[in-house]
Design a protein around this motif. Structure first.
Motif: not given
Length: 507
Positions: A204-217, A226-235, A237-240
Motif C-alpha cells: 500500500d505504497l499509494v492509495f489507488s494505483g494512479k500515475p500521479n500518486q506513484y509519481r509523488l511516492f 539506502t535500498t528500499l525493498c518493496t512489495t505490492m499492496g491491494n491499493h 494494483i488498482r487500475g493500471n
C-alpha cells in the motif's frame, strides 16, 4: 434609466462570473483526470525496458552496445541519456549488495547507473574491482566498466558474514504509508538518521494505483539514502497500478541474502478482492526458495496477513492516550464505537484453507518472522513457532482503536528483537480519528493534485459569489427598505439624544 443601467451591470457581472466558474471547474476536472489517467513517464531522458527477471536466482539480463549485462539481486530498469549524450544502463537494486556480470563482445566501455542503494556502502564493498565510481544521487552510484573482446567482468560485493552483535547492520520495516505523506516523510527522515542497510515497505505504497500518486511516492522515496525493498499492496494494483509498479520497482516476488539472513518478498495484493491471495506459481517458487535457504535466518515479507488477529488478542492499551471516552459520556462517540466494533474486521486471506497452507509452509521451513501490514495498526501473533508481525502504521488512516503511527527497527542476526518507534497519532477516540482521516484525505488530495484543487476551490468561491448576488437580487427590495429603516432609526435616535441632553443642560 438609472435602475436599468444598474441591472445591466449586475447582469454583466453575473455572466462573467458564470463563465469564470465554468472555466475553473472544467480546468480542475480536466487536469485531475489527466494527472490520474495519463501514462507514467519517469523523465524525458529515461527509456524503460520490459522487465526480464528470473526469481529462481534473482537475475535480470540485458544486451546493450555489444555487451551483455546480468545483475543478481536487482533488475535492468532501462536506459538514461547522460548530459554528454551517451547512454547509461539503469539498474535498480532489489537488495543492498547486488552483483553484476559484464560480458563484452567487442572492446568497449559501458556506463552503469546503479540506483536504490547506499552508494558509500556499495562502493566500499567493491573496492577490489578498482572501478571508476561517482555518487550521482543520495541513493545512486555511477560505474564505468571497460572490457575487451570476450572478457567477463564480475562485480561481486563483499557480503558481511555472521551475526552482528553491535547492531551496526539494521533494517527498518514499515507498511501502509499510502496517502499519509507527512507521517511517511517523518519516517524517511528518521530512517536516514539510523543509516540502515535497507528499508522494507510491505505494501500500500499509494492509495489507488494512479500515475500521479506513484509519481509523488517515487519522488518521496528518492530521499531514502539506502535500498528500499518493496512489495505490492491491494491499493497499489488498482487500475493500471501493477504495470506502473513493475516499471518502477520490478518483480512481484523475489528474495535475497544478507549476511546469514534470507529475505523473501511475496505478492499477496490480490487477496483483498479475490479468493486466492498468493498464486500457485508463487507457492511453487516459495517452497523451492525456502528449501535452498535452510540453515539461515529466514524472514518473509508480504502485505495481506493469512489471518486477522484482532478478534483473538487482548487490546494493546497505549498509556499516553488519555482521551478515552467514558461509558455514556458522548452519544456520537458511542455510535462510532458501536459501528467500528460491529463491522467486519476480517482483513486476512479470504480462504481459510489458503491461510492454513501459508502458515504450514512458514512453520515447515522454520521461518523466523513474517512481516505483514494491511491492517493499520501494530499487532502480532505466533503460530507453530513462527512470529507474525503486522506493522501498518506508516501514514494511512488509523480507525482501529488503540492503533498508532509507527515503524520498526530490527538488527541483522537478531531474530527475536524488533523495536517499535511511535510517531504522533490521533487521540484514541473515534471522533478524533475520523476527523484526522478527513484531514488526511484532504491533504492527500491537494498533495497529489495541487493545480486541480486550486481551480476547484476558485470555482467554489465564484459559486458562493453567485449565490450572494442571487440572494441580493432576490431580497433587494426588503434589504433596501431595511437599510432605510435603520438610517431613519439612527437619525431619530441622534435627534432625540440631542433633545434630551440639550433640555437637561438648559434646566
Amino acid at each position: 434609466m438609472k435602475k436599468s443601467g444598474e441591472a445591466m451591470k449586475i447582469k454583466k457581472i453575473v455572466n462573467i462570473t458564470i463563465i469564470a466558474l465554468c472555466l475553473c471547474l472544467a480546468a480542475g476536472v480536466g487536469v485531475f483526470i489527466y494527472n490520474a489517467e495519463s501514462s507514467y513517464k519517469i523523465n524525458n531522458d529515461f527509456e524503460s525496458v520490459p522487465l526480464q527477471f528470473n526469481p529462481d536466482d534473482s537475475s535480470s539480463s540485458y544486451q546493450m552496445n555489444n555487451v551483455e549485462v546480468t545483475v543478481y539481486g536487482g533488475f535492468i530498469k532501462g536506459t538514461k541519456k547522460d548530459k554528454n549524450g551517451t547512454k547509461s544502463l539503469v539498474i535498480r537494486a532489489l537488495s543492498p549488495l547486488p552483483s553484476m556480470k559484464i560480458k563484452g563482445k567487442t572492446t568497449g566501455n559501458i556506463s552503469l547507473r546503479l540506483e536504490n542503494i547506499n552508494p558509500d556502502f556499495y562502493a566500499k564493498s567493491i573496492i577490489a574491482n578498482n572501478l571508476p565510481t561517482a555518487k550521482v544521487a543520495v541513493n545512486t552510484l555511477q560505474l564505468s566498466v571497460a572490457f575487451d573482446v570476450g572478457e567477463i567482468i564480475n562485480i561481486e560485493p563483499v557480503q558481511p558474514t555472521g551475526t552482528d552483535s553491535s547492531g551496526k547492520n539494521k533494517y527498518v520495516i514499515l507498511g501502509d504509508n499510502r496517502d499519509g505523506y507527512d507521517t511517511f516523510a517523518q519516517i524517511i527522515q528518521q530512517a536516514n538518521g539510523l543509516n540502515p542497510v535497507f528499508v522494507i515497505d510491505n505494501g500500500d505504497l499509494v492509495f489507488s494505483g494512479k500515475p500521479n500518486q506513484y509519481r509523488l511516492f517515487d519522488k518521496t522515496v528518492g530521499n531514502i539514502s539506502t535500498t528500499l525493498c518493496t512489495t505490492m499492496g491491494n491499493h497499489d494494483i488498482r487500475g493500471n497500478g501493477r504495470d506502473i509498479y513493475t516499471m518502477l520497482y520490478g518483480p512481484a516476488y523475489y528474495s535475497f541474502d544478507f549476511a546469514d539472513s534470507h529475505f523473501v518478498f511475496l505478492d499477496s495484493s490480490p487477496g483483498w478482492a479475490e479468493k486466492q491471495a498468493i498464486s500457485d506459481e508463487q507457492y511453487t517458487w516459495l517452497e523451492n526458495d525456502l528449501k535452498k535457504a535452510q540453515g539461515k535466518s529466514i524472514f518473509v515479507i508480504s502485505h495481506i496477513p493469512p489471518q486477522d488477529p484482532r478478534s483473538d488478542v487482548t487490546k494493546n492499551e497505549i498509556p499516553n492516550y488519555v482521551n478515552e471516552v467514558k461509558e455514556n459520556g458522548n452519544w456520537l462517540e458511542e455510535k462510532l464505537n458501536n459501528y467500528s466494533e460491529s463491522k467486519s474486521m476480517n482483513h486476512g486471506f479470504q480462504d481459510p484453507n489458503e491461510a492454513a497452507k501459508f502458515e504450514n509452509l512458514m512453520s515447515t521451513y522454520r521461518v523466523d518472522t513474517v512481516y505483514l501490514s494491511h491492517i493499520h495498526s501494530y499487532l502480532e501473533y505466533t503460530k507453530d513457532g513462527v512470529r507474525y508481525l503486522i506493522t501498518g502504521g506508516a501514514g494511512a488512516e488509523l480507525l482501529t482503536k488503540d492503533s498508532y503511527y509507527h515503524y520498526m527497527i530490527a538488527k541483522i542476526g537478531d531474530v527475536k528483537t524488533a523495536t517499535i518507534v511511535e510517531l504522533p497519532s490521533p487521540a484514541n477516540n473515534y471522533i478524533s480519528r475520523y476527523g484526522a482521516t478527513i484531514q488526511l484525505f484532504a491533504n492527500a488530495m491537494y498533495e497529489e493534485n495541487p493545480v486541480p484543487v486550486v481551480f476547484v476551490i476558485a470555482g467554489l468561491v465564484l459559486l458562493l459569489i453567485l449565490l450572494i448576488i442571487k440572494l441580493y437580487l432576490w431580497k433587494k427590495q426588503p434589504l433596501e427598505s431595511l437599510w432605510k429603516w435603520l438610517i431613519d432609526v439612527a437619525i431619530f435616535a441622534v435627534k432625540r439624544f440631542k433633545e434630551l441632553f440639550s433640555n437637561k443642560s438648559g434646566n
